[in-house]
Scaffold this motif. Structure first.
Motif, PDB file in Angstrom:
ATOM      1  N   CYS A  24       5.248  34.685  -8.083  1.00  0.00           N
ATOM      2  CA  CYS A  24       4.610  35.103  -7.783  1.00  0.00           C
ATOM      3  C   CYS A  24       4.368  36.347  -8.314  1.00  0.00           C
ATOM      4  O   CYS A  24       4.607  36.872  -7.138  1.00  0.00           O
ATOM      5  CB  CYS A  24       4.255  34.514  -6.263  1.00  0.00           C
ATOM      6  SG  CYS A  24       2.786  35.016  -5.538  1.00  0.00           S
ATOM      7  N   PRO A  25       4.598  36.954  -9.128  1.00  0.00           N
ATOM      8  CA  PRO A  25       3.484  38.326  -9.520  1.00  0.00           C
ATOM      9  C   PRO A  25       2.811  39.067  -9.290  1.00  0.00           C
ATOM     10  O   PRO A  25       1.666  37.988  -9.794  1.00  0.00           O
ATOM     11  CB  PRO A  25       4.274  38.754 -11.212  1.00  0.00           C
ATOM     12  CG  PRO A  25       3.674  36.992 -11.134  1.00  0.00           C
ATOM     13  CD  PRO A  25       4.248  35.900 -10.442  1.00  0.00           C
ATOM     14  N   ASN A  26       2.556  39.643  -7.899  1.00  0.00           N
ATOM     15  CA  ASN A  26       0.809  40.462  -7.982  1.00  0.00           C
ATOM     16  C   ASN A  26       0.379  39.446  -6.939  1.00  0.00           C
ATOM     17  O   ASN A  26      -1.353  39.277  -8.137  1.00  0.00           O
ATOM     18  CB  ASN A  26       0.414  40.982  -9.619  1.00  0.00           C
ATOM     19  CG  ASN A  26      -0.752  41.812  -8.550  1.00  0.00           C
ATOM     20  OD1 ASN A  26      -0.911  42.101  -8.003  1.00  0.00           O
ATOM     21  ND2 ASN A  26      -1.750  41.197  -9.663  1.00  0.00           N
ATOM     22  N   GLN A  27       0.752  38.697  -6.453  1.00  0.00           N
ATOM     23  CA  GLN A  27      -0.512  37.164  -5.644  1.00  0.00           C
ATOM     24  C   GLN A  27      -0.599  36.597  -6.296  1.00  0.00           C
ATOM     25  O   GLN A  27      -1.028  35.444  -6.470  1.00  0.00           O
ATOM     26  CB  GLN A  27      -0.911  38.322  -5.109  1.00  0.00           C
ATOM     27  CG  GLN A  27      -1.234  39.555  -4.107  1.00  0.00           C
ATOM     28  CD  GLN A  27      -0.303  39.667  -3.292  1.00  0.00           C
ATOM     29  OE1 GLN A  27      -0.360  38.260  -1.919  1.00  0.00           O
ATOM     30  NE2 GLN A  27       0.781  40.219  -3.194  1.00  0.00           N
ATOM     31  N   VAL A  28      -0.093  35.904  -7.516  1.00  0.00           N
ATOM     32  CA  VAL A  28      -0.571  35.040  -8.503  1.00  0.00           C
ATOM     33  C   VAL A  28       0.188  34.213  -9.080  1.00  0.00           C
ATOM     34  O   VAL A  28       1.377  34.739  -8.781  1.00  0.00           O
ATOM     35  CB  VAL A  28      -1.544  34.913 -10.287  1.00  0.00           C
ATOM     36  CG1 VAL A  28      -1.416  34.177 -10.998  1.00  0.00           C
ATOM     37  CG2 VAL A  28      -2.029  36.654  -9.947  1.00  0.00           C
ATOM     38  N   ILE A  29       0.326  32.608  -7.946  1.00  0.00           N
ATOM     39  CA  ILE A  29       0.712  31.855  -8.330  1.00  0.00           C
ATOM     40  C   ILE A  29       1.605  31.215  -9.577  1.00  0.00           C
ATOM     41  O   ILE A  29       0.581  30.674  -9.786  1.00  0.00           O
ATOM     42  CB  ILE A  29       0.965  30.693  -7.162  1.00  0.00           C
ATOM     43  CG1 ILE A  29       1.361  31.581  -5.677  1.00  0.00           C
ATOM     44  CG2 ILE A  29       1.971  29.172  -7.215  1.00  0.00           C
ATOM     45  CD1 ILE A  29       1.339  30.374  -4.607  1.00  0.00           C
ATOM     46  N   LEU A  30       2.363  30.789  -9.780  1.00  0.00           N
ATOM     47  CA  LEU A  30       2.813  30.597 -11.654  1.00  0.00           C
ATOM     48  C   LEU A  30       3.798  29.275 -11.747  1.00  0.00           C
ATOM     49  O   LEU A  30       4.747  29.438 -10.367  1.00  0.00           O
ATOM     50  CB  LEU A  30       3.628  31.506 -12.694  1.00  0.00           C
ATOM     51  CG  LEU A  30       2.904  33.071 -12.682  1.00  0.00           C
ATOM     52  CD1 LEU A  30       3.979  33.651 -13.206  1.00  0.00           C
ATOM     53  CD2 LEU A  30       1.773  32.646 -13.453  1.00  0.00           C
TER      54      LEU A  30
ATOM     55  N   ARG B 186       4.926  35.148  -1.935  1.00  0.00           N
ATOM     56  CA  ARG B 186       5.820  35.945  -2.463  1.00  0.00           C
ATOM     57  C   ARG B 186       7.218  34.796  -2.132  1.00  0.00           C
ATOM     58  O   ARG B 186       7.939  33.981  -2.358  1.00  0.00           O
ATOM     59  CB  ARG B 186       6.127  37.656  -3.142  1.00  0.00           C
ATOM     60  CG  ARG B 186       7.737  37.164  -3.978  1.00  0.00           C
ATOM     61  CD  ARG B 186       7.189  38.762  -4.159  1.00  0.00           C
ATOM     62  NE  ARG B 186       6.025  39.278  -4.949  1.00  0.00           N
ATOM     63  CZ  ARG B 186       6.310  40.320  -5.536  1.00  0.00           C
ATOM     64  NH1 ARG B 186       6.856  41.697  -5.655  1.00  0.00           N
ATOM     65  NH2 ARG B 186       5.569  40.365  -6.328  1.00  0.00           N
ATOM     66  N   ASN B 187       6.890  35.651  -0.470  1.00  0.00           N
ATOM     67  CA  ASN B 187       8.307  34.320  -0.105  1.00  0.00           C
ATOM     68  C   ASN B 187       7.852  33.511   0.007  1.00  0.00           C
ATOM     69  O   ASN B 187       8.733  32.391   0.238  1.00  0.00           O
ATOM     70  CB  ASN B 187       8.263  35.534   1.621  1.00  0.00           C
ATOM     71  CG  ASN B 187       8.955  36.618   1.394  1.00  0.00           C
ATOM     72  OD1 ASN B 187       9.127  37.064   0.538  1.00  0.00           O
ATOM     73  ND2 ASN B 187       8.645  37.069   2.499  1.00  0.00           N
ATOM     74  N   PHE B 188       6.822  32.703   0.133  1.00  0.00           N
ATOM     75  CA  PHE B 188       6.580  31.389   0.106  1.00  0.00           C
ATOM     76  C   PHE B 188       6.648  30.421  -1.275  1.00  0.00           C
ATOM     77  O   PHE B 188       7.708  29.392  -1.174  1.00  0.00           O
ATOM     78  CB  PHE B 188       4.591  31.349   0.337  1.00  0.00           C
ATOM     79  CG  PHE B 188       4.937  29.456   0.599  1.00  0.00           C
ATOM     80  CD1 PHE B 188       4.858  28.636   1.287  1.00  0.00           C
ATOM     81  CD2 PHE B 188       4.250  28.991  -0.637  1.00  0.00           C
ATOM     82  CE1 PHE B 188       4.342  27.836   1.763  1.00  0.00           C
ATOM     83  CE2 PHE B 188       3.552  27.947  -0.863  1.00  0.00           C
ATOM     84  CZ  PHE B 188       3.308  26.670   0.323  1.00  0.00           C
ATOM     85  N   VAL B 189       6.610  31.257  -2.388  1.00  0.00           N
ATOM     86  CA  VAL B 189       6.812  30.539  -3.378  1.00  0.00           C
ATOM     87  C   VAL B 189       9.219  30.732  -3.441  1.00  0.00           C
ATOM     88  O   VAL B 189       9.386  29.449  -3.802  1.00  0.00           O
ATOM     89  CB  VAL B 189       6.900  31.030  -4.626  1.00  0.00           C
ATOM     90  CG1 VAL B 189       7.587  31.036  -5.587  1.00  0.00           C
ATOM     91  CG2 VAL B 189       5.523  31.382  -4.810  1.00  0.00           C
ATOM     92  N   ASP B 190       9.143  32.095  -3.162  1.00  0.00           N
ATOM     93  CA  ASP B 190      10.697  31.883  -3.185  1.00  0.00           C
ATOM     94  C   ASP B 190      10.924  31.294  -2.364  1.00  0.00           C
ATOM     95  O   ASP B 190      12.526  29.996  -2.747  1.00  0.00           O
ATOM     96  CB  ASP B 190      11.019  33.561  -2.420  1.00  0.00           C
ATOM     97  CG  ASP B 190      10.520  34.615  -4.120  1.00  0.00           C
ATOM     98  OD1 ASP B 190      10.535  33.748  -5.146  1.00  0.00           O
ATOM     99  OD2 ASP B 190      10.842  35.178  -3.286  1.00  0.00           O
TER     100      ASP B 190
ATOM    101  N   THR C 181      -4.851  30.660   2.901  1.00  0.00           N
ATOM    102  CA  THR C 181      -4.304  31.734   2.166  1.00  0.00           C
ATOM    103  C   THR C 181      -2.737  31.399   2.589  1.00  0.00           C
ATOM    104  O   THR C 181      -2.916  30.811   3.666  1.00  0.00           O
ATOM    105  CB  THR C 181      -4.908  33.058   2.809  1.00  0.00           C
ATOM    106  OG1 THR C 181      -5.210  33.085   4.371  1.00  0.00           O
ATOM    107  CG2 THR C 181      -6.710  33.465   2.311  1.00  0.00           C
ATOM    108  N   ILE C 182      -1.777  32.006   2.160  1.00  0.00           N
ATOM    109  CA  ILE C 182      -0.961  32.208   2.311  1.00  0.00           C
ATOM    110  C   ILE C 182      -0.362  33.938   3.181  1.00  0.00           C
ATOM    111  O   ILE C 182      -0.953  34.551   2.194  1.00  0.00           O
ATOM    112  CB  ILE C 182      -0.080  31.675   1.362  1.00  0.00           C
ATOM    113  CG1 ILE C 182      -0.129  30.789   1.246  1.00  0.00           C
ATOM    114  CG2 ILE C 182       1.382  32.271   1.625  1.00  0.00           C
ATOM    115  CD1 ILE C 182       0.618  29.978  -0.439  1.00  0.00           C
TER     116      ILE C 182
END
Length: 893
Positions: free
Chosen positions: A269-275, A185-189, A180-181
């Motif tokens: 990462c909208p709503n915990q889903v990574i795109l 969202r911060n991770f993706v950014d 888990t992360i």
């Protein structure tokens, strides 16, 4: 299953196992692989082959969700290295194998060779040679040369101290696997959309995969940006029903990506889903899926696709034209039109509306053309039918019409018909007047798309469609891009608002036009110089609130709220004004002062006894003016002050001296913490009631499960929502973007989520808010200022989340606020003040209050701030920090 591979007998079956061929689909571990056959009209069958006579280490396993007695198990030493050695050697390659033994449970053991016959490399021998597997010597037969050779190879690896036989035990080979992360969202950014090396570990369906990110070993689920493949629908009994072509789409992705080395661009990462977008040396799987008719474009995630949305549209268009797979029954919107009716040149004779023109064809016929996929300006709220003139009474309708008239009237334009909108009958529109058939087209002049020009100037908006609605502009993505270029600050776009705030603060007074009046102190403004729409709240005043939906039900309007709204409308609606922006609230609404012809609207409302002065006005240069206006209104004793009775000065002084801070702490359970450092808490006293209600509710749902898709969500309704843990919770619907994107607020816990309507159901009456009121109450910390600076605020929020989320604390209300009560919070065990701890750690600044009964607390907080300054902690780490430097970290002065 025997048909999974082509069998070829190499010798007499009685003397040797049958030699079979296949392609390695997946490597389960260093001693087990899955082999598949060749596809024939669909995904091929497959079988698992375990390597005979050897054993490799077991890979890490995650604990079974929902079973607390299971735990995560780590890799055994050298297990991952053995898997990787085997994966890189055989994945996707043709192998041949023999099955030497089959257990009663169906497990098959045999030998695997690279190539088309058993003269190729023996995989088991290669693993043993590298010291990545051990030989099972307990079952060795003396007359078996293959087993004897494995033993010799193992002895050689031991002597050479390879792999498992190196000194130290191999602890350094065990991965720190992260399932888990904490903040995805911060991770993706933080990756700034840079390609990340990864291995695809699992394919859920054609467009959703599980990937191992390297080199940090994050195991994440990635959904491909911009597309959606047919999927497997989960039924109530737990089974899965495949949609047409779902299995083929999964195999298409699986055969190209499963356990391959790829690069992934994590895009959002909208709503915990990574795109993300997955890039393989052989191509981009997203575009391949579209081109082969295994996927369709989706607008909501295409906006974040970094490789160019036009490529996806072109790939989808190619599949539609060839009518492959999911498009086998596709009919183009203009399929029934001749070429001359699809594209033609015509002269503009009349501009009917902001989205409709009348053109003259070469034949002399006049034809009405509607611009595809755009909507002209509309009036929000109720329309006064009497003497209502849309062209002049709807803001910007006249400007939009004038823009088209000046550009087009009397000129020749190119018309490309995109679709024909069928006529609607009165029955279909619920009794409203029917619309005739409409020809919707893209109109260009001099290479300029007129619809795109309207949108880019803020004179029209782009229509959002259902995903399966193909009747849209052929340049739909360009329209969306044009709309995105106009910076519209909405409540859900707080990040953009934060970026825009410093610019408006530095600008001083800015010109604006009042587009809409929501209430006496809340307005929507259009700022022509910045080409943006903002929601604006008047500073320094406390205006009566109108009726509104709350978690506990409809809130009754406060006295004179309607009069305040009418006063503001008559004074400023659709007028040119000047605004001074001071700050912003957590929802992205700007707060400041509005002036019209030298009149400060906040002062005018107070002077007319329609608002009271709020304590936040103390920091403003308009404070004395507001106090003077309030005093005048009090003397007149009208409206808000009609029942006001002035107390003798001696009594007021006595009350002020006697008033002391009341410390009445009660136990609460903190359930949610927002990015703005507000938090939601439940009273511990009512906790057992909530647990009992939830247990009874879930029992009733289990006995009578809701029918999926039977619930129609409506804004403001209470419902039950299925959370990520698979359980149902009480919720309220806040917003509906589409059936697939419904915004819900969990009324007992305070968190929010965007769900598909299929995960919502009606709230059983026995468990409504009448039975038990919503248990989550919103609070914020007293005596502190939350930093506007993104990094500083994140540090503060992370600290609070670590300390108090999902824990019991003690809470005391100190004073009221505009949004929610301001409180002090203590740890249940140590009784230490949480907010004071943030100040002492240098994570926040002190909000100095003027009330006398709070001065002891304020002094304690200021002393804590001074100690943080002296130690140069966090926001004070740069040394001397003066009050006039506060803007660097986004604090109010």
């Amino acid at each position: 299953m025997a048909s999974a591979v082509a069998a070829q007998v190499q010798s007499n079956p009685a003397s040797a196992p049958q030699l079979q061929r296949g392609i390695v689909k997946m490597v389960l571990s260093g001693c087990a692989v899955i082999v598949r056959g060749q596809p024939r009209g669909g995904p091929p069958p497959e079988r698992q082959i375990n390597l005979s006579n050897i054993r490799a280490g077991a890979l890490a396993r995650r604990a079974v969700q929902g079973q607390p007695d299971t735990k995560d198990t780590p890799d055994e030493p050298w297990a991952f290295q053995a898997r990787e050695f085997l994966r890189k050697k055989v994945i996707g390659k043709e192998v041949c194998f023999t099955v030497e033994n089959k257990t009663p449970q169906g497990r098959e053991y045999g030998m695997v060779y690279l190539g088309k016959d058993n003269s190729g490399e023996n995989i088991a021998e290669s693993l043993v040679t590298e010291g990545l597997a051990t030989v099972r010597r307990e079952g060795i037969r003396g007359n078996n040369p293959e087993q004897a050779r494995l033993c010799d190879l193992e002895d050689q690896a031991k002597a050479a101290k390879k792999g498992l036989w190196t000194e130290g035990g191999g602890a350094h080979t065990v991965r720190d696997l992260k399932y888990t992360i904490e903040n995805p969202r911060n991770f993706v950014d933080s990756l700034h959309q840079k390609p990340v090396n990864a291995i695809i570990e699992h394919v859920r369906d054609g467009c959703i995969v599980r990937a191992l990110l390297l080199p940090d070993y994050y195991l994440v689920t990635v959904m491909l940006s911009g597309i959606k493949c047919p999927t497997f629908k989960r039924e109530a009994d737990g089974s899965e029903t495949p949609e047409p072509f779902s299995a083929e789409a999964k195999f298409f992705t699986e055969s190209r990506l499963l356990q391959r080395d790829v690069q992934i661009i994590l895009e959002s990462c909208p709503n915990q889903v990574i795109l993300g977008t997955i890039l393989h040396p052989n191509g981009n799987i997203t575009e391949l899926l579209l081109k082969e008719g295994f996927a369709r474009c989706v607008d909501w995630s295409m906006a974040v696709y970094t490789q160019g949305a036009e490529k996806l549209r072109a790939a989808e268009r190619s599949a539609k034209e060839r009518k492959v797979r999911i498009w086998k029954d596709y009919v183009a919107p203009t399929a029934n039109l001749d070429q001359k009716d699809r594209q033609f040149v015509a002269k503009v004779m009349q501009v009917v509306n902001a989205d409709a023109i009348v053109v003259k064809l070469n034949s002399g016929e006049h034809k009405t053309i509607h611009l595809s996929s755009i909507r002209p300006p509309r009036l929000e709220g109720e329309v006064q039918v009497n003497r209502f003139r849309p062209l002049y009474d709807i803001p910007y309708m006249f400007e939009a019409r004038e823009f088209l008239r000046k550009k087009l009237i009397g000129k020749k334009v190119n018309v490309t018909v995109d679709y024909i909108r069928a006529a609607t009958s009165a029955m279909e529109t619920g009794g409203v007047p029917a619309f005739p058939e409409r020809t919707c087209a893209t109109v260009t002049i001099g290479g300029i798309n007129i619809a795109e020009a309207l949108v880019s100037k803020g004179l029209a908006t782009v229509i959002r469609y259902r995903q399966d609605d193909d009747q849209r502009s052929s340049h739909y993505d360009e329209l969306l891009a044009a709309e995105a270029s106009i910076f519209k600050v909405k409540s859900e776009e707080t990040q953009k608002a934060k970026q825009f705030l410093p610019f408006l603060q530095r600008a001083g007074r800015s010109e604006a036009v009042v587009e809409y009046v929501f209430s006496g102190s809340r307005l929507k403004l259009y700022m022509p110089k910045e080409t943006c729409l903002i929601t604006f709240l008047l500073a320094g005043i406390e205006c009566p609130r109108g009726s509104r939906n709350m978690p506990s039900g409809m809130q009754v309007a406060e006295p004179y709220s309607e009069e305040a709204t009418i006063f503001t409308k008559e004074l400023v609606l659709q007028r040119e004004v000047e605004v001074e922006v001071e700050s912003m609230d957590k929802a992205g609404n700007f707060i400041g002062w509005l002036h019209i012809e030298g009149v400060n609207l906040s002062v005018a409302l107070v002077d007319n006894a329609l608002s009271k002065v709020h304590f936040t006005a103390e920091r403003s240069s308009y404070y004395k003016t507001l106090l003077s206006a309030e005093e005048t209104a009090r003397q007149r004793k009208e409206k808000l002050w009609a029942n006001y009775e002035e107390k003798p000065k001696e009594e007021v002084a006595q009350l002020t001296e006697e008033k002391e801070r009341v410390a009445k702490y009660r136990a609460v359970y903190v359930t949610e913490i927002t990015d703005g450092l507000h938090f939601f808490a439940q009273d511990v006293e009512t906790g057992t009631k909530l647990e009992s209600l939830m247990e009874s509710m879930r029992g009733e749902i289990a006995a009578q499960p809701p029918v999926e898709g039977s619930f129609t969500p409506r804004r403001g309704d209470f419902c039950i929502a299925k959370f990520g843990d698979g359980e149902w919770y009480r919720a309220r619907i806040e917003k509906i973007e589409s059936p697939a994107k419904v915004h819900v607020y969990y009324i007992d816990y305070g968190n929010r989520e965007i769900l598909s309507s299929t995960r919502l159901a009606a709230l059983p009456p026995a468990f409504s808010t009448r039975t038990l009121l919503p248990q989550a109450t919103e609070y914020t910390f007293a005596f502190i200022q939350v930093p506007q600076d993104e990094d500083a605020r994140t540090d503060a929020v992370d600290s609070v989340v670590r300390d108090i989320q999902n824990t019991q604390c003690l809470l005391n209300v100190e004073y009221s606020g505009i949004v929610c009560p301001h409180v002090t919070l203590q740890f249940a065990d140590s009784k230490d003040d949480v907010g004071l701890g943030l100040v002492k750690e240098g994570l926040v600044m002190v909000d100095v209050r003027k009330e006398k009964h709070l001065q002891k607390m304020v002094t304690e907080y200021l002393n804590g701030q001074e100690s943080a300054k002296s130690a140069r902690l966090n926001i004070w780490r740069y040394g001397d920090f003066r009050d006039d430097d506060a803007d660097e970290f986004g604090y109010r002065r």
